[in-house]
Scaffold this motif. Structure first.
Motif, PDB file in Angstrom:
ATOM      1  N   GLN A 135       0.829  -1.209   0.000  1.00 36.09           N
ATOM      2  CA  GLN A 135       0.000   0.000   0.000  1.00 36.09           C
ATOM      3  C   GLN A 135       0.865   1.260   0.000  1.00 36.09           C
ATOM      4  N   GLU A 136       1.904   1.262   0.805  1.00 33.77           N
ATOM      5  CA  GLU A 136       2.756   2.450   0.869  1.00 33.77           C
ATOM      6  C   GLU A 136       3.563   2.635  -0.412  1.00 33.77           C
ATOM      7  N   GLU A 137       3.954   1.547  -1.055  1.00 29.32           N
ATOM      8  CA  GLU A 137       4.656   1.679  -2.338  1.00 29.32           C
ATOM      9  C   GLU A 137       3.726   2.262  -3.391  1.00 29.32           C
ATOM     10  N   GLU A 138       2.455   1.841  -3.366  1.00 36.01           N
ATOM     11  CA  GLU A 138       1.482   2.404  -4.305  1.00 36.01           C
ATOM     12  C   GLU A 138       1.273   3.890  -4.023  1.00 36.01           C
ATOM     13  N   MET A 139       1.169   4.235  -2.739  1.00 32.68           N
ATOM     14  CA  MET A 139       1.010   5.637  -2.353  1.00 32.68           C
ATOM     15  C   MET A 139       2.228   6.445  -2.790  1.00 32.68           C
ATOM     16  N   LYS A 140       3.400   5.890  -2.608  1.00 34.26           N
ATOM     17  CA  LYS A 140       4.635   6.568  -3.003  1.00 34.26           C
ATOM     18  C   LYS A 140       4.625   6.834  -4.506  1.00 34.26           C
ATOM     19  N   GLU A 141       4.214   5.845  -5.279  1.00 30.15           N
ATOM     20  CA  GLU A 141       4.179   6.003  -6.730  1.00 30.15           C
ATOM     21  C   GLU A 141       3.190   7.094  -7.129  1.00 30.15           C
ATOM     22  N   GLN A 142       2.027   7.113  -6.477  1.00 32.40           N
ATOM     23  CA  GLN A 142       1.033   8.153  -6.765  1.00 32.40           C
ATOM     24  C   GLN A 142       1.581   9.536  -6.419  1.00 32.40           C
ATOM     25  N   LEU A 143       2.225   9.636  -5.270  1.00 33.22           N
ATOM     26  CA  LEU A 143       2.777  10.924  -4.854  1.00 33.22           C
ATOM     27  C   LEU A 143       3.874  11.395  -5.805  1.00 33.22           C
ATOM     28  N   GLN A 144       4.716  10.468  -6.249  1.00 28.74           N
ATOM     29  CA  GLN A 144       5.777  10.836  -7.193  1.00 28.74           C
ATOM     30  C   GLN A 144       5.175  11.327  -8.504  1.00 28.74           C
ATOM     31  N   CYS A 145       4.093  10.703  -8.917  1.00 28.62           N
ATOM     32  CA  CYS A 145       3.410  11.134 -10.146  1.00 28.62           C
ATOM     33  C   CYS A 145       2.830  12.535  -9.951  1.00 28.62           C
ATOM     34  N   GLU A 146       2.205  12.769  -8.797  1.00 24.00           N
ATOM     35  CA  GLU A 146       1.660  14.089  -8.502  1.00 24.00           C
ATOM     36  C   GLU A 146       2.763  15.137  -8.453  1.00 24.00           C
ATOM     37  N   ILE A 147       3.879  14.798  -7.845  1.00 21.15           N
ATOM     38  CA  ILE A 147       5.010  15.732  -7.764  1.00 21.15           C
ATOM     39  C   ILE A 147       5.493  16.076  -9.170  1.00 21.15           C
ATOM     40  N   HIS A 148       5.592  15.075 -10.021  1.00 20.68           N
ATOM     41  CA  HIS A 148       6.036  15.300 -11.395  1.00 20.68           C
ATOM     42  C   HIS A 148       5.067  16.244 -12.113  1.00 20.68           C
ATOM     43  N   ASN A 149       3.758  15.972 -11.970  1.00 22.50           N
ATOM     44  CA  ASN A 149       2.756  16.816 -12.626  1.00 22.50           C
ATOM     45  C   ASN A 149       2.791  18.240 -12.085  1.00 22.50           C
ATOM     46  N   LEU A 150       2.919  18.361 -10.769  1.00 22.42           N
ATOM     47  CA  LEU A 150       2.976  19.691 -10.172  1.00 22.42           C
ATOM     48  C   LEU A 150       4.247  20.434 -10.583  1.00 22.42           C
ATOM     49  N   SER A 151       5.339  19.711 -10.720  1.00 19.05           N
ATOM     50  CA  SER A 151       6.589  20.340 -11.161  1.00 19.05           C
ATOM     51  C   SER A 151       6.441  20.881 -12.577  1.00 19.05           C
ATOM     52  N   GLU A 152       5.790  20.114 -13.435  1.00 12.46           N
ATOM     53  CA  GLU A 152       5.566  20.590 -14.805  1.00 12.46           C
ATOM     54  C   GLU A 152       4.689  21.837 -14.806  1.00 12.46           C
ATOM     55  N   LYS A 153       3.634  21.818 -13.995  1.00 21.05           N
ATOM     56  CA  LYS A 153       2.756  22.985 -13.913  1.00 21.05           C
ATOM     57  C   LYS A 153       3.518  24.191 -13.376  1.00 21.05           C
ATOM     58  N   LEU A 154       4.337  23.972 -12.367  1.00 24.72           N
ATOM     59  CA  LEU A 154       5.125  25.062 -11.793  1.00 24.72           C
ATOM     60  C   LEU A 154       6.077  25.644 -12.832  1.00 24.72           C
ATOM     61  N   ASN A 155       6.717  24.793 -13.618  1.00 26.99           N
ATOM     62  CA  ASN A 155       7.614  25.277 -14.670  1.00 26.99           C
ATOM     63  C   ASN A 155       6.861  26.128 -15.684  1.00 26.99           C
ATOM     64  N   LYS A 156       5.644  25.697 -16.054  1.00 26.38           N
ATOM     65  CA  LYS A 156       4.844  26.463 -17.011  1.00 26.38           C
ATOM     66  C   LYS A 156       4.452  27.815 -16.425  1.00 26.38           C
ATOM     67  N   VAL A 157       4.058  27.819 -15.160  1.00 30.33           N
ATOM     68  CA  VAL A 157       3.674  29.073 -14.513  1.00 30.33           C
ATOM     69  C   VAL A 157       4.884  29.998 -14.394  1.00 30.33           C
ATOM     70  N   ASN A 158       6.036  29.453 -14.038  1.00 34.57           N
ATOM     71  CA  ASN A 158       7.244  30.272 -13.939  1.00 34.57           C
ATOM     72  C   ASN A 158       7.610  30.886 -15.288  1.00 34.57           C
ATOM     73  N   LYS A 159       7.490  30.092 -16.343  1.00 36.51           N
ATOM     74  CA  LYS A 159       7.800  30.598 -17.684  1.00 36.51           C
ATOM     75  C   LYS A 159       6.827  31.710 -18.075  1.00 36.51           C
ATOM     76  N   SER A 160       5.543  31.471 -17.827  1.00 35.70           N
ATOM     77  CA  SER A 160       4.532  32.474 -18.141  1.00 35.70           C
ATOM     78  C   SER A 160       4.751  33.736 -17.325  1.00 35.70           C
ATOM     79  N   LEU A 161       5.064  33.561 -16.061  1.00 34.45           N
ATOM     80  CA  LEU A 161       5.310  34.697 -15.183  1.00 34.45           C
ATOM     81  C   LEU A 161       6.513  35.513 -15.656  1.00 34.45           C
TER      82      LEU A 161
END
Length: 102
Positions: free
Chosen positions: A35-61
């Motif tokens: 269960q924790e490995e699955e949670m870790k994988e989900q969190l890593q995916c969320e972090i990756h997605n949020l990092s991409e969004k942050l990069n886009k916002v930084n570029k736009s800004l």
């Protein structure tokens, strides 16, 4: 001998109970790890997605900040030039009035 056999049987039964307890604990831990490995994988995916969004916002800004700075500079320069034009117009008007009075 029968007492020794009975004692040995008791020890054996306790040993089996201990093994059963360890096997149960191992299964629970295995499930928790999964269960924790699955949670870790989900969190890593969320972090990756949020990092991409942050990069886009930084570029736009950065682009919008640069555009803002350019407009701010243009406004400042235009206001300065307009002020000079007004001053020149006042000077010209003053000169024209003096020339007309002579």
């Amino acid at each position: 001998m029968s007492q020794q056999a009975a004692a040995l049987q008791t020890y054996n039964n306790e040993l089996v109970k201990c093994f059963d307890g360890l096997f149960s604990k191992r299964e629970r831990l295995r499930d928790q790890i999964k269960q924790e490995e699955e949670m870790k994988e989900q969190l890593q995916c969320e972090i990756h997605n949020l990092s991409e969004k942050l990069n886009k916002v930084n570029k736009s800004l950065a682009q919008k900040t640069a555009a803002y700075d350019t407009i701010e500079r243009t406004i400042t320069e235009t206001q300065s030039a307009y002020t000079k034009i007004l001053e020149s117009s006042q000077s010209l008007l003053s000169v024209m009035k003096q020339a007309g009075n002579q």
